[in-house]
Design an enzyme around this catalytic site. Structure first.
Site, PDB file in Angstrom:
ATOM      1  N   LYS A 229      -0.957  -5.061   8.754  1.00 50.20           N
ATOM      2  CA  LYS A 229       0.410  -4.680   8.355  1.00 50.20           C
ATOM      3  C   LYS A 229       1.053  -3.931   9.510  1.00 50.20           C
ATOM      4  CE  LYS A 229       3.024  -2.418   4.626  1.00 50.20           C
ATOM      5  NZ  LYS A 229       3.343  -1.041   5.046  1.00 50.20           N
TER       6      LYS A 229
ATOM      7  N   HIS B  52       6.872  -4.807   8.042  1.00 51.52           N
ATOM      8  CA  HIS B  52       7.894  -3.908   7.485  1.00 51.52           C
ATOM      9  C   HIS B  52       9.025  -3.861   8.513  1.00 51.52           C
ATOM     10  CE1 HIS B  52       9.070   0.557   6.480  1.00 51.52           C
ATOM     11  NE2 HIS B  52      10.006  -0.307   6.152  1.00 51.52           N
TER      12      HIS B  52
ATOM     13  N   PRO C 110       0.847  -1.199   0.000  1.00 45.50           N
ATOM     14  CA  PRO C 110       0.000   0.000   0.000  1.00 45.50           C
ATOM     15  C   PRO C 110       0.877   1.241   0.000  1.00 45.50           C
ATOM     16  CG  PRO C 110      -0.092  -1.112   2.152  1.00 45.50           C
ATOM     17  CD  PRO C 110       0.723  -1.975   1.243  1.00 45.50           C
ATOM     18  N   LEU C 111       0.545   2.192  -0.838  1.00 43.06           N
ATOM     19  CA  LEU C 111       1.374   3.388  -0.991  1.00 43.06           C
ATOM     20  C   LEU C 111       0.486   4.618  -1.126  1.00 43.06           C
ATOM     21  CD1 LEU C 111       3.859   1.909  -3.600  1.00 43.06           C
ATOM     22  CD2 LEU C 111       4.543   2.840  -1.378  1.00 43.06           C
TER      23      LEU C 111
ATOM     24  N   ASN D  92       8.681  -7.331   4.368  1.00 40.62           N
ATOM     25  CA  ASN D  92       8.693  -6.119   3.559  1.00 40.62           C
ATOM     26  C   ASN D  92       9.856  -5.218   3.962  1.00 40.62           C
ATOM     27  OD1 ASN D  92       6.972  -3.054   4.055  1.00 40.62           O
ATOM     28  ND2 ASN D  92       7.725  -3.702   2.059  1.00 40.62           N
ATOM     29  N   GLY D  93      10.567  -4.733   2.954  1.00 40.76           N
ATOM     30  CA  GLY D  93      11.622  -3.761   3.198  1.00 40.76           C
ATOM     31  C   GLY D  93      12.791  -3.874   2.243  1.00 40.76           C
ATOM     32  N   ASP D  94      13.023  -2.802   1.492  1.00 42.13           N
ATOM     33  CA  ASP D  94      14.249  -2.636   0.690  1.00 42.13           C
ATOM     34  C   ASP D  94      14.407  -3.588  -0.483  1.00 42.13           C
ATOM     35  OD1 ASP D  94      14.903  -0.672   2.473  1.00 42.13           O
ATOM     36  OD2 ASP D  94      16.325  -1.882   3.617  1.00 42.13           O
TER      37      ASP D  94
ATOM     38  N   ARG E  79       8.915   0.843  -2.349  1.00 41.57           N
ATOM     39  CA  ARG E  79       9.682   1.827  -3.131  1.00 41.57           C
ATOM     40  C   ARG E  79      10.357   1.188  -4.340  1.00 41.57           C
ATOM     41  NH1 ARG E  79      13.483   3.645   1.218  1.00 41.57           N
ATOM     42  NH2 ARG E  79      13.155   1.440   1.659  1.00 41.57           N
TER      43      ARG E  79
ATOM     44  N   CYS F 168       1.626   2.951   9.969  1.00 44.65           N
ATOM     45  CA  CYS F 168       1.738   4.360   9.577  1.00 44.65           C
ATOM     46  C   CYS F 168       2.444   5.150  10.679  1.00 44.65           C
ATOM     47  CB  CYS F 168       0.364   4.954   9.286  1.00 44.65           C
ATOM     48  SG  CYS F 168       0.471   6.662   8.769  1.00 44.65           S
TER      49      CYS F 168
END
Ligand SMILES: Cc1cc2nc3c(=O)[nH]c(=O)nc-3n(C[C@H](O)[C@H](O)[C@H](O)COP(=O)(O)O)c2cc1C
Ligand SMILES: [Zn+2]
Ligand SMILES: [Zn+2]
Length: 718
Positions: A454, A496, A308-309, A559-561, A584, A414
């Protein structure tokens, strides 16, 4: 032209396949990249060794910044994540000017409007067949189509060969005369009496689409989860029924009065010390409602997930990612309260493209009992809420009104203050008991739609709490063991690997992700022991309870990188997660999903990359409309995306692989002018790129870059 330079799985450029065919034929030969075997790091002097945090660009592409006026985008991912959520009204409802698609507007991007606006009664009709205008003489809009075309709107766009991209596909255009390509679907016809009439052309027998005043979506354009204006008004007036939530919340309240739970005790840092346990907890009381049987979902190596972004994960972008292989997509985070209040902007976030309705990939290697891939879909909705009542009602309304949802995800990651202070987003990490109540309640009211969550590692740096939280999510908190309610029953946990405090300053902690993944797997067995406590949880409380492989355990997602298929595969294998989520990395290079699917590096040419930008522009015009306003909205979100995609360092320019998300490139030029342009961090260049598809920006168009770099002058925005 659509060739791709491919690199195999090896992590050194020495393994790059020499593929001269794949060179970008449209680009000047002098700037072509030579993919060859002469770049092995072994042959290189020590000076080319990889330096931490710096993208290892080959010397021949480096440029001397002292002679360059190029501005570079200083990435500020915290700002990007918070963009659109800094409005004080964010949790109560979004203020700001209304615009198509109802996205986040707190950063002004001007008003791209016609100089004279055409009355709605004229937009879709021929000159001699005007509809009655409901405002009659009082109407302040133009009724003379000729005058509007001459003085009201800017000249038609010459991009896309001057052909309306929507009309080309649909045979009709919902923007009618207001379309910036209107001349491609209109003409002047001469009648027998010699009178000349302006008429709109249609390719087939379809009736003209209508531009819905209330932005119910450009229906017919492959958009689903549309909610009509009348329903939103009901929501606003609080007359939309939420019977399940009402009943369940009443029961909770009654129970808490009989047996008030202790609020969890927290220390000065907000870390929970006790677990809200009540000494003389009363016996189990049967709830009035149980969760319905959930639709089974599947996560596996073959389902890379687009995270989600906010702002960035708009429908046109997700559609692009799906076309490149994303198997699961999430809406931008929507705030509970504005959804519940029927706010147009928030409901717009729930819209999905029909391509997001197709099932995610499923190899069948992992047998999941009762899983029916053909009933699964890609798109899920993420919400934020700080209280059980809000989360429940939002979930009930959402699952009632948006029929195409894979799952509803609760945002517990968030980081932004506004959301955090209200107790939503990552604040929920420190209130596991409340979180559990929220998730359980969401499960009760969501019908067959699974609930997922999340999370981050924790709120504080160096104080990760996610592992404990995972245990509670799987086995239940002390509170739910006491009450006999059992665990919340989430279908998936996505972690994350960063804390709230850490933001994007350091790399994601995949070791920690691995330990949580391990734990969740281990709890499978513990769970079996746990169920024979006071009350065996109802199978329906556990969303994947009957799955052969999961035994009621949630899927666990890391999740991450992740910036390449190599990162993806490494983490899948080493961290033992069920699937990986990409955020990203997808913004920087949406073809990461293609890399994952084909298991190879793809050195996309600048022309191909421009092709994705074109695709976004087409998707945007189709979604937001091809009138002045829609073109402006498309441009705004395109620029937002370009602020990420410019960070891509073409693989062929790198001395060492894999590319890393945290690496910042020194100033460099590309293998062609276009490649150099696409890497520019200067927003004026982004506007230039947008103009290739959307024509010159409107005089009132504004773009406020979110990056901290001071090389952007507001002066230049006009
Ligand atoms: C621009 C931006 C917007 C984001 N919006 C959301 C959001 O709405 N909901 C959410 O759960 N996470 C959001 N995140 C966090 C990402 O989903 C993801 O967890 C994080 O970026 C780490 O993944 P990555 O290293 O692949 O980027 C956002 C991140 C960015 C950079
Ligand atoms: Zn009128
Ligand atoms: Zn058109």
């Amino acid at each position: 032209m659509d060739q791709t330079n491919t690199m195999d799985q090896s992590t050194t450029p020495a393994a790059v396949k020499a593929d001269t065919q794949a060179e970008d034929v449209t680009e000047s030969p002098s700037k072509r990249m030579k993919l060859s075997h002469d770049t092995s790091p072994a042959d290189k002097p020590a000076s080319t060794e990889r330096r931490k945090g710096i993208a290892p660009i080959k010397a021949e592409y480096l440029i001397d910044m002292t002679k360059s006026s190029a501005a570079s985008a200083e990435a500020d991912d915290d700002a990007a994540e918070a963009a659109g959520k800094t409005d004080p009204k964010a949790t109560a409802g979004r203020g700001g000017p209304k615009s198509k698609g109802g996205q986040n507007h707190n950063r002004q991007f001007g008003n791209s409007r016609d100089a004279i606006e055409l009355c709605k009664s004229r937009v879709h009709v021929n000159e001699f067949s005007p509809q009655a205008c409901q405002f009659g003489a009082k109407c302040r809009y133009e009724h003379d189509i000729r005058k509007y075309l001459k003085d009201g709107k800017r000249e038609d766009l010459a991009t896309f060969n001057s052909l309306c991209p929507i009309f080309e596909i649909k045979g009709t255009c919902s923007a009618g005369w207001k379309c910036r390509f209107a001349s491609s679907h209109s003409k002047e016809v001469e009648h027998e009496d010699g009178r000349k009439e302006l008429v709109l052309v249609q390719k087939d027998t379809q009736t003209n689409g209508t531009t819905d005043d209330d932005d119910e979506g450009v229906s017919g354009n492959g958009v689903v989860n549309l909610v009509d204006a009348a329903t939103k008004i009901k929501l606003r007036k609080k007359i939309f029924p939420t019977p399940k939530s009402d009943q369940y919340l009443q029961w909770i309240e009654a129970r808490s009065k009989e047996d008030p739970p202790d609020e969890p005790l927290v220390d000065a840092d907000g870390i929970e010390i006790t677990n809200g346990k009540h000494d003389n907890r009363a016996t189990y009381r049967e709830p009035p409602l149980k969760p319905s049987e959930k639709r089974r979902i599947y996560y596996g190596p073959e389902t890379p997930i687009l995270a989600p972004l906010t702002t960035q994960g708009n429908m046109p972008f997700r559609r692009l990612c799906v076309s490149l292989g994303a198997q699961v997509t999430w809406s931008e985070m929507a705030m509970g309260l504005p959804l519940l209040q029927g706010e147009k902007g928030e409901w717009a976030l729930m819209k999905a493209h029909e391509s997001e309705l197709s099932p995610p990939a499923y190899s069948g290697k992992t047998v999941v009992s009762d899983y029916n891939n053909s009933k699964d879909l890609k798109f899920g909705a993420q919400i934020a809420a700080n209280k059980p009542w809000l989360a429940l009602k939002t979930t009930e309304v959402l699952t009632a009104l948006a029929p195409h949802l894979r799952a509803v995800d609760l945002n517990c990651g968030c980081p932004i203050d506004l959301v955090f202070r209200q107790g939503a987003g990552s604040a929920l990490l420190d209130s596991p008991t409340k979180l559990e109540r929220i998730l359980r309640g969401m499960n009760v009211v969501s019908g067959e739609v699974p609930i997922t969550v999340k999370i981050r590692m924790g709120t504080k740096d160096n104080h990760p709490t996610a592992e404990k939280l995972c245990r509670k999510l799987v086995l239940g908190t002390e509170d739910s063991k006491e009450t006999g309610d059992g665990p919340a029953g989430v279908a998936a946990i996505a972690l994350h690997g960063r804390s709230r405090q850490q933001r994007y300053t350091r790399s994601a902690d995949w070791e920690y992700i691995a330990s949580c993944a391990n734990l969740v797997r281990k709890l499978k067995t513990e769970h079996a022991d746990a169920v024979d406590t006071i009350h065996e949880p109802d199978a329906r409380d556990l969303s994947n309870s009957t799955t052969a492989t999961r035994d009621g355990m949630p899927y666990f997602i890391g999740n991450g990188d992740i910036l390449s298929h190599v990162d993806y595969n490494t983490h899948l294998n080493d961290a033992g997660v069920d699937a990986c989520m990409v955020a990203r990395g997808a913004l920087v290079k949406p073809w990461i999903f293609e890399e994952i699917a084909t298991n190879q590096y793809l050195d996309k040419s600048a022309t191909e990359r421009l092709g994705y930008i074109e695709q976004f522009a087409r998707n945007g015009l189709e979604y937001w409309g091809s009138d002045e306003l829609g073109v402006g909205t498309t441009r705004k979100f395109l620029l937002e995306w370009l602020s990420f995609s410019c960070r891509y360092v073409p693989l062929g320019l790198l001395e060492h692989l894999p590319p890393k998300l945290g690496d910042r490139p020194p100033a460099f030029r590309g293998r062609s002018e276009l490649e150099t342009l696409l890497s520019s961090g200067n927003y004026k260049d982004w506007i230039k790129i947008s103009e290739m598809f959307l024509g010159p920006a409107h005089k009132d168009f504004r773009f406020q870059p979110k990056h901290k770099s001071n090389s952007y002058e507001i002066e230049a925005e006009g």
